[in-house]
Design a protein around this motif. Structure first.
Motif, PDB file in Angstrom:
ATOM      1  N   LYS A  41       0.867  -1.189   0.000  1.00  0.00           N
ATOM      2  CA  LYS A  41       0.000   0.000   0.000  1.00  0.00           C
ATOM      3  C   LYS A  41       0.907   1.243   0.000  1.00  0.00           C
ATOM      4  O   LYS A  41       2.078   1.157   0.382  1.00  0.00           O
ATOM      5  CB  LYS A  41      -0.855   0.000   1.272  1.00  0.00           C
ATOM      6  CG  LYS A  41      -1.787  -1.203   1.396  1.00  0.00           C
ATOM      7  CD  LYS A  41      -3.175  -0.737   1.792  1.00  0.00           C
ATOM      8  CE  LYS A  41      -4.282  -1.722   1.565  1.00  0.00           C
ATOM      9  NZ  LYS A  41      -3.988  -3.130   1.581  1.00  0.00           N
ATOM     10  N   PRO A  42       0.349   2.415  -0.387  1.00  0.00           N
ATOM     11  CA  PRO A  42       1.170   3.631  -0.436  1.00  0.00           C
ATOM     12  C   PRO A  42       1.883   3.897   0.889  1.00  0.00           C
ATOM     13  O   PRO A  42       1.268   3.794   1.962  1.00  0.00           O
ATOM     14  CB  PRO A  42       0.143   4.731  -0.718  1.00  0.00           C
ATOM     15  CG  PRO A  42      -0.998   4.030  -1.365  1.00  0.00           C
ATOM     16  CD  PRO A  42      -1.048   2.652  -0.791  1.00  0.00           C
ATOM     17  N   GLY A  43       3.162   4.253   0.806  1.00  0.00           N
ATOM     18  CA  GLY A  43       3.935   4.604   2.001  1.00  0.00           C
ATOM     19  C   GLY A  43       4.693   3.439   2.613  1.00  0.00           C
ATOM     20  O   GLY A  43       5.504   3.640   3.513  1.00  0.00           O
ATOM     21  N   ILE A 128       1.284   7.892  -2.891  1.00  0.00           N
ATOM     22  CA  ILE A 128       0.499   8.612  -1.879  1.00  0.00           C
ATOM     23  C   ILE A 128      -0.322   9.705  -2.568  1.00  0.00           C
ATOM     24  O   ILE A 128      -1.516   9.868  -2.287  1.00  0.00           O
ATOM     25  CB  ILE A 128       1.423   9.208  -0.784  1.00  0.00           C
ATOM     26  CG1 ILE A 128       2.243   8.080  -0.143  1.00  0.00           C
ATOM     27  CG2 ILE A 128       0.610   9.953   0.272  1.00  0.00           C
ATOM     28  CD1 ILE A 128       3.291   8.541   0.821  1.00  0.00           C
ATOM     29  N   ALA A 129       0.314  10.407  -3.500  1.00  0.00           N
ATOM     30  CA  ALA A 129      -0.411  11.445  -4.264  1.00  0.00           C
ATOM     31  C   ALA A 129      -1.577  10.808  -5.016  1.00  0.00           C
ATOM     32  O   ALA A 129      -2.699  11.338  -5.022  1.00  0.00           O
ATOM     33  CB  ALA A 129       0.544  12.131  -5.241  1.00  0.00           C
ATOM     34  N   ARG A 130      -1.327   9.662  -5.632  1.00  0.00           N
ATOM     35  CA  ARG A 130      -2.374   8.959  -6.398  1.00  0.00           C
ATOM     36  C   ARG A 130      -3.543   8.576  -5.480  1.00  0.00           C
ATOM     37  O   ARG A 130      -4.705   8.805  -5.801  1.00  0.00           O
ATOM     38  CB  ARG A 130      -1.750   7.710  -7.046  1.00  0.00           C
ATOM     39  CG  ARG A 130      -2.707   6.926  -7.920  1.00  0.00           C
ATOM     40  CD  ARG A 130      -1.989   5.759  -8.582  1.00  0.00           C
ATOM     41  NE  ARG A 130      -1.420   4.856  -7.603  1.00  0.00           N
ATOM     42  CZ  ARG A 130      -0.517   3.903  -7.871  1.00  0.00           C
ATOM     43  NH1 ARG A 130      -0.076   3.756  -9.106  1.00  0.00           N
ATOM     44  NH2 ARG A 130      -0.061   3.101  -6.935  1.00  0.00           N
ATOM     45  N   GLY A 252       5.904   3.333  12.144  1.00  0.00           N
ATOM     46  CA  GLY A 252       5.921   4.297  11.044  1.00  0.00           C
ATOM     47  C   GLY A 252       6.027   3.549   9.736  1.00  0.00           C
ATOM     48  O   GLY A 252       5.469   2.469   9.624  1.00  0.00           O
ATOM     49  N   PRO A 253       6.752   4.105   8.770  1.00  0.00           N
ATOM     50  CA  PRO A 253       7.643   5.267   8.892  1.00  0.00           C
ATOM     51  C   PRO A 253       6.939   6.616   8.911  1.00  0.00           C
ATOM     52  O   PRO A 253       7.593   7.632   9.037  1.00  0.00           O
ATOM     53  CB  PRO A 253       8.540   5.133   7.655  1.00  0.00           C
ATOM     54  CG  PRO A 253       7.721   4.383   6.663  1.00  0.00           C
ATOM     55  CD  PRO A 253       6.840   3.471   7.438  1.00  0.00           C
ATOM     56  N   GLU A 254       5.602   6.653   8.789  1.00  0.00           N
ATOM     57  CA  GLU A 254       4.914   7.950   8.765  1.00  0.00           C
ATOM     58  C   GLU A 254       4.627   8.416  10.196  1.00  0.00           C
ATOM     59  O   GLU A 254       4.018   7.669  10.978  1.00  0.00           O
ATOM     60  CB  GLU A 254       3.603   7.812   7.992  1.00  0.00           C
ATOM     61  CG  GLU A 254       2.889   9.134   7.782  1.00  0.00           C
ATOM     62  CD  GLU A 254       1.516   8.942   7.131  1.00  0.00           C
ATOM     63  OE1 GLU A 254       1.237   9.651   6.157  1.00  0.00           O
ATOM     64  OE2 GLU A 254       0.734   8.114   7.602  1.00  0.00           O
ATOM     65  N   PHE A 255       5.097   9.618  10.521  1.00  0.00           N
ATOM     66  CA  PHE A 255       4.867  10.174  11.858  1.00  0.00           C
ATOM     67  C   PHE A 255       4.464  11.644  11.746  1.00  0.00           C
ATOM     68  O   PHE A 255       4.672  12.268  10.709  1.00  0.00           O
ATOM     69  CB  PHE A 255       6.152  10.098  12.702  1.00  0.00           C
ATOM     70  CG  PHE A 255       6.557   8.694  13.074  1.00  0.00           C
ATOM     71  CD1 PHE A 255       5.869   7.994  14.065  1.00  0.00           C
ATOM     72  CD2 PHE A 255       7.620   8.079  12.436  1.00  0.00           C
ATOM     73  CE1 PHE A 255       6.243   6.698  14.415  1.00  0.00           C
ATOM     74  CE2 PHE A 255       7.994   6.784  12.783  1.00  0.00           C
ATOM     75  CZ  PHE A 255       7.309   6.092  13.769  1.00  0.00           C
TER      76      PHE A 255
END
Ligand code: FES
Length: 294
Positions: A41-43, A128-130, A252-255
């Motif tokens: 999945k995105p990210g 992610i933009a998509r 994460g890696p998204e924080f």
């Protein structure tokens, strides 16, 4: 049984389907990995080992094709592992590829989403933009490089963005400077942004988060932490977010970019820098010597 044998057992060869230098020193690599392509999945990211003697290195998945069973990564030749990858040819197989790893990016209809990408993040920000566009957001994308000749993936980003801004340090594009300068420029013009997401080097993540903080814009960043196992067991990717200990690979890696302890992150990420430089020089010397010896 080693990782490569396990991969063969489950029908995964990790053959390189294509490899291309999209701009000087940044490569796009498409790898056969049908199971990962089906699930990613995105990210999210993968950890690959280039060859038998190689180390484990994380790479953001920048695209995938379920029908062809492939995943795409972008990488900059910076150290020994990426040097090895850059030397690999189409048809070669990687020692192993593990993924998808990490939590997917948070995707929802936020309103207007600003995405910023630099270096490998110009590739990594694309899914992610998509997904943000598909979720109904107005998508503004900003990409940075030292000069226009180092920007890539622009057609794909344009296709999923309502507006795409190019920013360069040498002033060869419409906006001069880095992603955070472009963010400031947009905010100064009165652009209303509901959510910001940044992917690239840690410095860019920190500066861009600072730019959005005073405007109260919820900001997500994809942290670059040193990683080994990528599954929360080794502790290598430890970071502090909002005063709590987190592991970039599993938490994460998204924080939240406004909550990251940047000083600690910079200290930890630079820990092996001298060793990495020495290893890179040694491998380069070995490669040159082999070429000279014929
Ligand atoms: Fe080992 Fe995250 S890489 S805990």
């Amino acid at each position: 049984m080693n990782e490569k044998d396990v991969c063969k057992e489950v029908g995964q060869s990790f053959k390189i389907v294509s490899k291309e230098a999209v701009v000087p020193n940044i490569y796009e690599m498409v790898i056969e990995a049908p199971i990962i392509a089906e699930k990613v999945k995105p990210g999210q990211f993968v950890i690959l080992i280039p060859d038998e003697m190689g180390e484990r290195v994380p790479f953001t998945v920048s695209d995938w094709d379920v029908e062809k069973g492939t995943v795409t990564i972008f990488f900059q030749e910076l150290g020994v592992s990426t040097m090895k990858l850059a030397k690999m040819e189409v048809g070669n197989t990687l020692e192993s590829l593990v993924g998808p790893l990490g939590k997917p990016a948070e995707i929802a209809n936020f309103g207007t989403v600003l995405l910023g990408g630099g270096c490998y993040g110009i590739g990594g920000i694309y899914p992610i933009a998509r997904a943000m566009k598909e979720a109904g957001n107005r998508v503004i994308t900003v990409v940075e490089a030292r000069g226009q000749y180092l920007l890539y993936n622009l057609d794909k980003l344009k296709a999923v963005s309502d507006q795409l801004f190019l920013t360069t340090s040498d002033g060869s594009t419409e906006i001069s400077g880095k992603v955070h300068d472009a963010v400031q420029h947009l905010l100064d013009k009165g652009e209303k942004i509901d959510r910001a997401v940044f992917m690239g080097c840690n410095f860019m993540l920190m500066m861009s988060s600072e730019a959005t903080k005073s405007h109260g814009i919820k900001t997500k960043v994809f942290l670059n932490a040193l990683m080994v196992d990528g599954t929360g067991m080794c502790g290598c990717c430890r970071c502090s977010v909002g005063g709590e200990t987190k592991y970039a690979c599993v938490d994460g890696p998204e924080f939240d970019g406004h909550e990251v302890d940047w000083e600690e992150l910079f200290k930890r990420s630079g820990h092996y820098l001298n060793d990495e430089v020495l290893a890179y020089q040694f491998f380069n010397y070995k490669g040159c010597k082999q070429d000279m010896d014929g």
